[in-house]
Design an enzyme around this catalytic site. Structure first.
Site, PDB file in Angstrom:
ATOM      1  CG  ASP A  92      -1.953   1.130   1.133  1.00  0.00           C
ATOM      2  OD1 ASP A  92      -2.860   1.017   0.295  1.00  0.00           O
ATOM      3  OD2 ASP A  92      -1.858   2.116   1.878  1.00  0.00           O
ATOM      4  CB  SER A  93       0.363   4.685  -1.209  1.00  0.00           C
ATOM      5  OG  SER A  93      -0.908   4.933  -0.622  1.00  0.00           O
ATOM      6  CD  GLU A 101      -1.985   8.103   5.859  1.00  0.00           C
ATOM      7  OE1 GLU A 101      -1.061   8.929   5.754  1.00  0.00           O
ATOM      8  OE2 GLU A 101      -1.979   6.985   5.284  1.00  0.00           O
ATOM      9  CB  CYS A 119      -2.523   0.868  -2.896  1.00  0.00           C
ATOM     10  SG  CYS A 119      -2.640   2.590  -3.402  1.00  0.00           S
ATOM     11  CG  HIS A 131      -6.391   5.454   4.394  1.00  0.00           C
ATOM     12  ND1 HIS A 131      -5.657   4.941   3.360  1.00  0.00           N
ATOM     13  CD2 HIS A 131      -5.492   6.056   5.237  1.00  0.00           C
ATOM     14  CE1 HIS A 131      -4.366   5.214   3.551  1.00  0.00           C
ATOM     15  NE2 HIS A 131      -4.248   5.885   4.676  1.00  0.00           N
ATOM     16  CB  CYS A 163      -9.841   4.677  -0.234  1.00  0.00           C
ATOM     17  SG  CYS A 163      -8.308   5.190   0.590  1.00  0.00           S
TER      18      CYS A 163
END
Length: 279
Positions: free
Chosen positions: A16-17, A164, A79, A200, A198
């Site tokens: 993942d990024s 984040e 990702c 996240h 996504c």
């Protein structure tokens, strides 16, 4: 660059990024706990969502090559942006040159396969980064499998920073979440299923659900990808037999290992120790 560790060769690579892919890793480990895993977050160059196709492809290919040097035979691009902008080229152009016996898989197709079973109205929404939405990858994959389904994408550029920066459960997050949920449903009131495109976004699930009608279901990728991977390994025993099964997981980041170790606690309910990776 780290040398291949022969004792760890055969782990399944999860890329993942940044941190979001940890939600996919958790889903996979809950279904396939016996396998060994290596997770890599390219935190030094995150986020990928607003980068060009060329840069995302370049960065993702570097990561894939890094995994192969660690002994991985199978790499999952956890990702969505990397899956949208880099996966097809890596599969069709790079893998035949690097090693045709290795495999790189993404998260978009398994999710697209599942959507046909989830939606009754035939109208679904995809919420993702700007890169994922602009690529129209979900529309393309879903139209191949379910041509009758209408897909509406909504880019949510503030959602990853909310997660984040640990603001995802704060009152200030509600404005940005409600804004995009309302945008999506205004554009197509018939939507009955939403894909969180996504990795996240599962951490925003509680607030997203707050602003959705009860009849709308949400698909989060961790479980979907996990069962898809289990099925893939069943159908491809030649790949499965190359995957070691010691139940271990190693975590790598291209940024600060200490920061990664701390931030990973947002996504994982366990204490981990991250290592540095130079791509």
């Amino acid at each position: 660059m780290e040398k291949t560790d022969p004792d760890r060769s055969g782990a399944v690579g999860i890329f993942d990024s940044g941190y979001g892919g940890l939600t996919v890793l958790s889903g996979i480990k809950s279904v396939l706990p016996e396998y060994d895993y290596i997770y890599l977050g390219d935190n030094a160059r995150a986020p990928y969502g607003n980068r060009s196709f060329e840069r995302v492809y370049e960065f993702t290919l570097e990561a894939v090559k890094w995994f192969f040097k660690q002994g991985c035979h199978l790499v999952i691009l956890a990702c969505n942006t990397a899956s949208a902008k880099a996966l097809r080229t890596i599969q069709q152009v790079n893998l035949p040159q690097i090693d045709p016996d290795k495999r790189v898989l993404g998260v978009i197709r398994p999710t697209a396969e599942q959507i046909g079973l989830a939606s009754k109205s035939g109208h679904i929404g995809v919420m993702g980064t700007e890169g994922t939405i602009q690529s129209k990858s979900y529309q393309i994959e879903i139209s191949k499998l379910h041509p009758h389904i209408t897909v509406i994408g909504e880019a949510c550029p503030m959602w990853v920073p909310l997660v984040e920066n640990r603001e995802y459960d704060k009152p200030g997050a509600d404005y940005f979440i409600k804004q995009h949920v309302d945008n999506l449903l205004t554009r197509d009131p018939q939507i009955d299923t939403i894909i969180l495109g996504c990795t996240h976004y599962p951490l925003l699930m509680e607030k997203i659900r707050r602003y959705l009608p009860e009849n709308i279901s949400i698909i989060s990728q961790g479980e979907v990808v996990a069962y898809s991977l289990k099925d893939y390994l069943r159908r491809h025993p030649e790949i499965d037999e190359k995957c070691t099964k010691g139940g271990t997981t190693r975590y790598f980041t291209t940024d600060s290992p200490d920061k990664f170790t701390h931030q990973a606690s947002i996504f994982l309910e366990e204490q981990i120790v991250a290592e540095y990776a130079m791509l």
